[in-house]
Design an enzyme around this catalytic site. Structure first.
Site, PDB file in Angstrom:
ATOM      1  N   TRP A  29       0.840  -1.420  -0.418  1.00 65.81           N
ATOM      2  CA  TRP A  29      -0.277  -0.169  -0.034  1.00 65.81           C
ATOM      3  C   TRP A  29       0.811   1.591   0.205  1.00 65.81           C
ATOM      4  CZ3 TRP A  29       0.256   4.201   3.439  1.00 65.81           C
ATOM      5  CH2 TRP A  29      -1.704   4.943   3.619  1.00 65.81           C
ATOM      6  N   HIS A  30       2.389   1.910   0.802  1.00 63.59           N
ATOM      7  CA  HIS A  30       3.167   2.163   0.764  1.00 63.59           C
ATOM      8  C   HIS A  30       3.344   2.911  -0.959  1.00 63.59           C
ATOM      9  CE1 HIS A  30       2.554   2.188   5.036  1.00 63.59           C
ATOM     10  NE2 HIS A  30       2.955   3.356   4.905  1.00 63.59           N
ATOM     11  N   GLY A  31       3.428   1.754  -1.438  1.00 68.52           N
ATOM     12  CA  GLY A  31       4.385   1.668  -2.518  1.00 68.52           C
ATOM     13  C   GLY A  31       4.274   0.845  -3.344  1.00 68.52           C
TER      14      GLY A  31
END
Length: 472
Positions: free
Chosen positions: A319-321
């Protein structure tokens, strides 16, 4: 537009607040929505259509869920969630998956005839997650029945948290959209919280950033540079992101909203499990309620529990990257959390667990910060002493005394945070009977005024520095 820009501080915010407080109550959501759309469109007008489209999709599917039964209700929920996640997948992960697929065949996306480069819409991870939570809560019967489109659209686009959180849930704010309290106390306390967050960003996070950037840009950094850079980034990310959360909470408070707290002394945690109860709390709650529990949580045996923990953290990393560094970062935390649960160390106490947790988090941040696995490997190898111990003459020349000073200052602030928090509550807050001491009446205004002046002077002399979580 970012909170730490002159455009926001001296043009948008005062203009918006003036218009907001002059607007009659029944039109406040419209004013909030219009202001939020202007705020978002300041970056790119074309991607405003994606935000509006996602909002209408979630609201429309939510109505279908609410007015159907049985399998039809489940179908509409699945369709709505799939649509939202499809938008996120297209814009955030398509390039990553195509590049990974090409890599498996030893070629490049261009060689496969895929020449596009999709621009990531700012804040998409946050407003998509908020839309998904609304759809799932509606399916579960947890969302209010009488949802107005105007209020829902204002919730999704709420500019204080639109770009980098906290991740909010409509069911938690529904009552506040129907009724909230506006007062000078809210404006004042919100402004104090806002400037505390702004000072974290400008005076601490931005000041230690050059040291972190140098370490991760240096080929084969020495042990001294690798450790200094990793610690600097650990501090930079904390003060940057917690500063943004403070600013978002403060802005919401000015308008009468009460947002969820997003940080609770995370670098004082004694386990990785406890760390995730204190770091990015809104994301941890979201992952627990909408991913971990639906996967079965801890209800299907110990082995399945460990698998669920690791799977949730891997997806949280993704989700972060869209990069393998984030996948490995999520797996690193997930494996430690599963190990702590298996050994009973998720509720540890004492100095040794604190040091161990900080080291685990620090090594994880190397993966989080590195642009690729090769860079992460170089920095981690440097921390192990593989590239020498002392600073090279070039690195010593490039490191400024200011960076070292502010890194030490930021570390000191983290160390005494519990005492600072206790001091504020004992000395600067109203008494139990609601009366104010001279200190609680004057000290906050004097302190924050000085902090704001110092921060604004620093802003005037430095170049543009976006918040780190904008990229996620």
């Amino acid at each position: 537009m970012v909170f730490s820009s002159e455009t926001f501080l001296f043009l948008f915010l005062p203009g918006f607040l003036a218009l907001y407080f002059l607007t009659p109550w029944r039109w406040k959501s419209a004013t909030l929505l219009a202001g939020s759309y202007v705020f978002y469109a300041w970056w790119r007008l074309d991607f405003l259509a994606l935000l509006v489209g996602t909002t209408l999709w979630a609201f429309g599917i939510g109505r279908m869920i609410r007015h159907t039964e049985g399998r039809a209700r489940k179908f509409w929920c699945a369709l709505g969630v799939t649509g939202c996640l499809g938008v996120l997948g297209l814009f955030k992960y398509l390039d990553f998956f195509v590049a990974s697929l090409a890599g498996l065949f030893g070629t490049t996306p261009e060689a496969l005839g895929m020449h596009w480069q999709i621009l990531l819409p700012i804040g998409i991870s946050f407003y998509v997650f908020q839309s998904v939570s609304y759809l799932v809560d509606t399916y579960r019967g947890d969302a209010p029945e009488d949802v107005r489109l105007l209020d829902f659209a204002a919730f999704i686009a709420l500019f204080p948290q639109l770009i980098a959180g906290p991740i909010l849930r409509y069911k938690d704010l529904a009552d506040q959209f129907r009724e909230r309290h506006h007062s000078m106390e809210n404006v004042t306390s919100g402004m104090i919280r806002f400037f505390i967050g702004l000072s974290k960003k400008v005076l601490l996070a931005d000041a230690v950033a050059p040291l972190a950037d140098l370490a991760f840009a240096t080929q084969n950094p020495s042990m001294a540079l690798a450790w200094a850079g990793a610690v600097a980034y650990m501090l930079q990310l904390y003060f940057d992101f917690s500063g943004y959360s403070d600013m978002a909470i403060g802005l919401g408070r000015m308008m009468g909203f009460r947002f969820i707290e997003n940080f609770d002394l995370p670098y004082h945690a004694r386990s990785i499990t406890e760390f995730w109860r204190r770091w990015h709390i809104s994301l941890s709650v979201w992952l627990r309620d909408y991913l971990y529990i639906p996967l079965g949580g801890n209800r299907r045996g110990r082995l399945r529990t460990y698998v669920n923990v690791v799977a949730v953290m891997v997806l949280g990393g993704l989700w972060h990257g869209a990069a393998w560094t984030f996948v490995l970062w999520g797996a690193w935390h997930g494996l430690w959390m599963a190990g702590e649960r298996a050994t009973g160390r998720d509720r540890a106490a004492g100095l040794a667990p604190l040091v161990r947790t900080l080291l685990v988090v620090l090594f994880g941040w190397v993966l989080f910060r590195a642009p690729d696995l090769g860079t992460a490997g170089q920095v981690l190898a440097g921390m192990a002493g593989a590239h020498g111990l002392a600073l090279s003459p070039v690195a010593a020349f490039e490191i400024s005394g200011e960076s070292l000073l502010f890194t030490a200052l930021a570390a000191g602030v983290v160390l005494i945070e519990p005492a600072l928090r206790g001091l504020v509550h004992r000395r600067l807050m109203p008494r139990a009977d609601g009366t104010l001491t001279l200190a609680s009446a004057l000290a906050p205004s004097v302190l924050v005024s000085g902090l704001a002046a110092l921060t604004l002077m620093k802003l005037a002399e430095q170049s543009f520095s976006p918040f780190l979580y904008f990229q996620f």
